[in-house]
Design an enzyme around this catalytic site. Structure first.
Site, PDB file in Angstrom:
ATOM      1  N   GLU A 372     -37.389 -11.490   5.610  1.00  0.00           N
ATOM      2  CA  GLU A 372     -36.057 -11.924   5.186  1.00  0.00           C
ATOM      3  C   GLU A 372     -36.129 -13.124   4.255  1.00  0.00           C
ATOM      4  OE1 GLU A 372     -37.017 -11.484   8.362  1.00  0.00           O
ATOM      5  OE2 GLU A 372     -35.966  -9.644   8.925  1.00  0.00           O
ATOM      6  N   GLN A 433     -30.507  -8.889  18.781  1.00  0.00           N
ATOM      7  CA  GLN A 433     -30.039  -8.185  17.586  1.00  0.00           C
ATOM      8  C   GLN A 433     -28.582  -8.517  17.232  1.00  0.00           C
ATOM      9  OE1 GLN A 433     -32.789  -5.847  16.611  1.00  0.00           O
ATOM     10  NE2 GLN A 433     -33.595  -7.118  18.248  1.00  0.00           N
TER      11      GLN A 433
END
Lengths: 638, 638
Positions: A372, A433
């Site tokens: 990321e 998540q």
């Protein structure tokens, strides 16, 4: 030892770029100027600048191709100081290239000066801010992607890296991606001066440790003595020859090189030199050479992809679709409408639906795998020359890149982020998540725009708006299918909201966004049956928020607001609503419903209920607030 | 093909751990159970579990030393599933080790079950939460540091890693640090099943790519066929022999191994198997073997450092000292008082003053270089067996580790973070070094404590309090020297505040913390000269905030509050104050002073003034608010 006036006299009438004597003079000038500006400022990093002066002098004289009058021209080479604290060197280079005069040069670090402590793009020749280490090289990967795969020009990206910052994993991400993508236009120059802020790095002068790492990742590697200008020139010349991948020049250097009092000595990081006059004399005195950069090769035009008309996806009212899918559908449509639109994803494109763009526009899609940090910095690099990047992953995993988003704001970068799988409503996968802090995180980015749609048509429209937004924009999408409540021709705007339910004489206003809009509507139905009229506001633009609509709602409901968000209680939508009224004379009571405890796994409905943000909880809060009576009163006379 | 009842019948009367047939049976059981639980749940990652089943079966049978009845015992080996999505495999292992029964096992992913979608420490045998990829290995580095350098026991740390997550730079940070520290007790098991969520990884089955990378970082590397149990056993046996550094077992595996319908096929990530009954049959049917782990070696006691009495530093009222220095002074004192206290720093220990601890307690100081992700995860690993880690860097660079802090909260970890150089008041270095979002970021962490002292005695006291706090605690310190306003015997508490100026009939209350407390006091002096009496509240505990004192101030001032913070306007102290009153009947007007625009370089005073948070700006806001008259009124009758 030469005096300053003698040194000035040595300024040559003509510049012979190929003369190693010039390279040496130029390097010494860069050192002297690094000493001068940091001494004038009383702070800065001269010793970190002096180690890389030869590396940069040779670059200016013989290799860097750049038209300073056209800093955004895609034919220009890029230069990124990943070791941003070496700003004295960078500004010395700008002076040496004739871009700033000595008067401005000596404003270094002063209030109002463009020459800040670390580089920022207030200077037209600085494309991105650096200063948080480990960011320049991954940004360079983005620039190299843009040059090779988008602009399709022989532009090179030169990145000056420090050895200390090689400890940041983001540098490894950059090494891996550049190698994987075969970015032969990327040249990293690693200034191995051995000494970090507090002492020696993990690898000291073990150049092989850096060389071997880069080789594993598929780089061409060249080791040099970073104070041997001819060797440096040979290395850059080799780096400019065809290759299968990127090149790293691993240079053994000495921190504070040229000044015996500080050279290779610990304890001089980030400090002006103790005896600058003496140091300047030891360096041969002041020089004021001007060596403009070489002109870029402008023979070929930058590649452009075709653009067409925008045909956003249309979802039928009453059907169901996840907003994350609308993101993908809209992004693909946007890509057809605007050939400058680019997409990146962190190896979850079948979850974020970026895969729809990939299928439609494979040449403009970049797979960033599970990295990321590299994804966000690649977007920053890609936007530098006018491309419009959208980057997506699970919203929770954008936290991985927060430092990069923060720096992108300082870079005045235009990047668009999409975070899917927001909140407890994702269900079974559990809290790792679930993004529950993303609204707080993205609101606290300077100049950011934060959007959170509740239905697919709205999401599609907001994606289209993002293309034209400056700065950092963020769209939060939902995993679950949600009912389509807006027609495909409904219009939305940044800073807007929609009143999706109102009776004209509402007792309560529920302010929410995203998946909980639908919970609020269900609660409104229940409450209507009990005679409690509520207004429901879809505050899809969390930042900027629609102050006028919120103020009207406060006035209309006697100051009774409920905010609902699938997010921690801190810093999100409820906080945005409170900010609207903080300094107003008329301040509603605001019941904030948010996720109070650590969630676990479960069905989305179970988790929304457990968090107290489902229709039932909203209705209960509304009943309590309705029973409390109106909450506004006129200000008392003072 | 065998039926379930036939398979049950094959349960052996005695377990022969050394029998490869057992290893195979156990591995097949783990696969079958991974299929069973994910099919029962309707979600999960069975194929990612099946690839690593042989690797884990051999681990249980022959190598993992663990006393399940004493999960926090420092003699136990650690097992971390860095690829947390392989939770079906982990829970299958817990069942196979006799820790959970089949009934609980089949509650996987159900609401209220301890067996969440990704592992969390609600299960006593799970030490840290995983599920955000790239975190288990760096946490394992912390555990290995604790075992080798703190507990000083021959405990091993086994970390199961996925190949997809090797793209995260945090994994490289872990590889580098483990190699640098020579952590021979760390064994990474890399499950190279080639397929990520959407397709092939960058390196596919190129095992050498991973091996070479680890070797560069100083690891012993062993390549194996991850479905050859005898080869795996040999690899683990070798990994347990003396070595100069950590070991990685790079295993070539097949995703979905054992079930032909899904084996090595793309498109089956994160999905239950299409035909579970058929898959279970192909795997040889259900088994219910129980193989308890081997007992740990408890011969030697864990090492403990001496503890003594706490002698916090004392600063003289009226002198000046930076709160960051007080952090270092207090931490060193705390280290003397409590032998379990440990410090880590990101190569800025002369800025954060962690160097004072390093000098006093070198054996308990760990230099994490410029790798904030590794620093925070090392702290998470170190705290698992009761050590008390404090980790420090510039507050701005803690943004680099936000995903790790987020996950640490899910891990229920007790870690203490210190961020120095907060806000624009750092001055010349410019915005890349200024933390302006840290309060928002840290407030939006579940269960966090956020502290922001304004003077050295207060900072020292708060550091001492942090040692006993559960969860994530954060102290924000200031670069500049600030006046010492509290005596060394003044007491502070989490959730407390101090009224540092009050006249009894104040017109305004200024709520602030940190460096702006001193600006508020200056403003109060100015305003007193104008006849405007103000109360100044030092809200050093930003989370939890002192609601009682704030409510009293609102009541006493007719509802006129000013908040002042060296932070962006979003999510910080002002937001915390607004949250106190949101759902109250009596709601003050709150003028929020915060940093509105992107700062640059300059002197601290220039930047505080430019941001509108200095004494002059505070005084101006107070005059405006005083002129507006009282802001509270009784609630009207409903």
């Amino acid at each position: 030892m030469t005096t300053t006036s003698e040194a000035r006299a040595r300024r040559p009438a003509t510049i012979d770029r190929n003369d190693p004597a010039l390279w040496h003079e130029l390097a010494q000038q860069l050192r002297v100027d690094s000493v001068r500006c940091s001494s004038a400022a009383g702070s800065g990093h001269p010793t970190s600048s002096m180690s890389a002066a030869d590396l940069m002098a040779v670059l200016i004289a013989r290799h860097f191709r750049y038209d300073p009058a056209r800093p955004r021209d895609p034919h220009n080479d890029h230069l990124v100081f990943s070791k941003g604290h070496a700003s004295p060197l960078l500004y010395s280079m700008f002076k040496a290239m004739g871009l700033i005069d000595d008067t401005e040069f000596l404003t270094y670090r002063q209030f109002g000066s463009r020459l800040q402590g670390h580089p920022v793009p207030l200077l037209p020749w600085v494309e991105v801010a650096t200063g948080s280490l480990g960011q320049g090289l991954p940004i360079g990967v983005g620039m190299a992607i843009a040059a090779k795969r988008l602009d399709r020009l022989p532009t090179r990206v030169w990145v000056l890296c420090g050895d200390s910052e090689m400890a940041e994993g983001s540098m490894d991400e950059a090494l891996e991606h550049a190698g994987h993508l075969g970015l032969e236009n990327l040249i990293a120059i690693l200034d191995v001066n051995r000494l970090g802020q507090t002492g020696e790095t993990m690898h000291g002068w073990d150049l092989d440790a850096y060389r071997d790492r880069a080789e594993v990742f598929g780089w061409r590697t060249i080791e040099v003595d970073g104070h041997d200008a001819e060797a440096i020139d040979a290395a850059y010349t080799e780096a400019s020859t065809p290759s299968e991948g990127p090149t790293i020049v691993v240079a053994r250097t000495i921190k504070g090189y040229g000044v015996s009092e500080v050279a290779d000595k610990n304890g001089w990081h980030g400090k002006p030199l103790p005896h600058p006059e003496q140091a300047i004399a030891e360096l041969g005195g002041e020089r004021h050479l001007v060596v403009p950069p070489l002109a870029p090769d402008t023979a070929r035009e930058a590649w452009r992809f075709p653009s067409g008309s925008l045909e956003l996806p249309r979802y039928e009212v009453g059907s169901e679709a996840p907003t994350r899918q609308a993101y993908g559908d809209a992004l693909a449509a946007l890509g057809s409408a605007n050939g400058m639109v680019v997409a990146l994803d962190g190896e979850v494109s079948n979850s974020t639906y970026a895969e729809i763009f990939r299928e439609a526009h494979p040449e403009r899609y970049f797979e960033m795998y599970i990295a990321e940090q590299q994804m966000v910095t690649a977007a920053v690099g890609i936007q530098v020359r006018g491309w419009i990047p959208f980057a997506s992953t699970f919203a929770a995993f954008l936290t991985r890149a927060y430092d990069f988003v923060r720096m992108a704001a300082i870079s005045r970068a235009g990047i668009r982020l999409s975070g899917s799988h927001a909140g407890v409503s994702i269900g079974e996968d559990g809290p790792s998540q679930m993004a529950l802090e993303d609204l707080a995180m993205m609101r606290a980015v300077h100049g950011s725009t934060v959007l959170y749609p509740c239905d697919a048509n709205q999401a599609a429209q907001l994606v289209a708006l993002m293309a034209d937004l400056p700065g950092i924009s963020y769209i939060r999408t939902t995993r679950a299918k949600t009912p389509v409540i807006y027609g495909p021709d409904e219009r939305f705007e940044v800073g807007g909201s929609k009143v999706v339910r109102s009776s004209g004489d509402d007792a309560i206003a529920i302010v929410t966004a995203g998946i909980t809009v639908h919970e609020a509507l269900k609660a409104a139905d229940t409450l209507a049956g009990e005679g409690i009229k509520v207004r429901v506001i879809d505050a899809y633009s969390v930042k900027p928020i629609d102050t006028a609509t919120l103020k009207a709602a406060a006035a209309a409901t006697g100051g009774r607001l409920i905010t609902v968000e699938d997010h921690w209680p801190e810093g999100g939508l409820g906080a945005a609503v409170l900010d609207v009224f903080a300094d107003e004379e008329v301040r509603p009571r605001v019941v904030k419903l948010a996720v109070p405890d650590m969630p676990g796994s479960g069905k989305p409905a179970e988790l929304l209920a457990a968090a107290g943000i489902d229709a039932k909880a909203i209705a209960a809060a509304a009943r309590r607030l309705a029973a409390a009576g109106p909450q506004l009163a006129a200000k008392p006379a003072s």
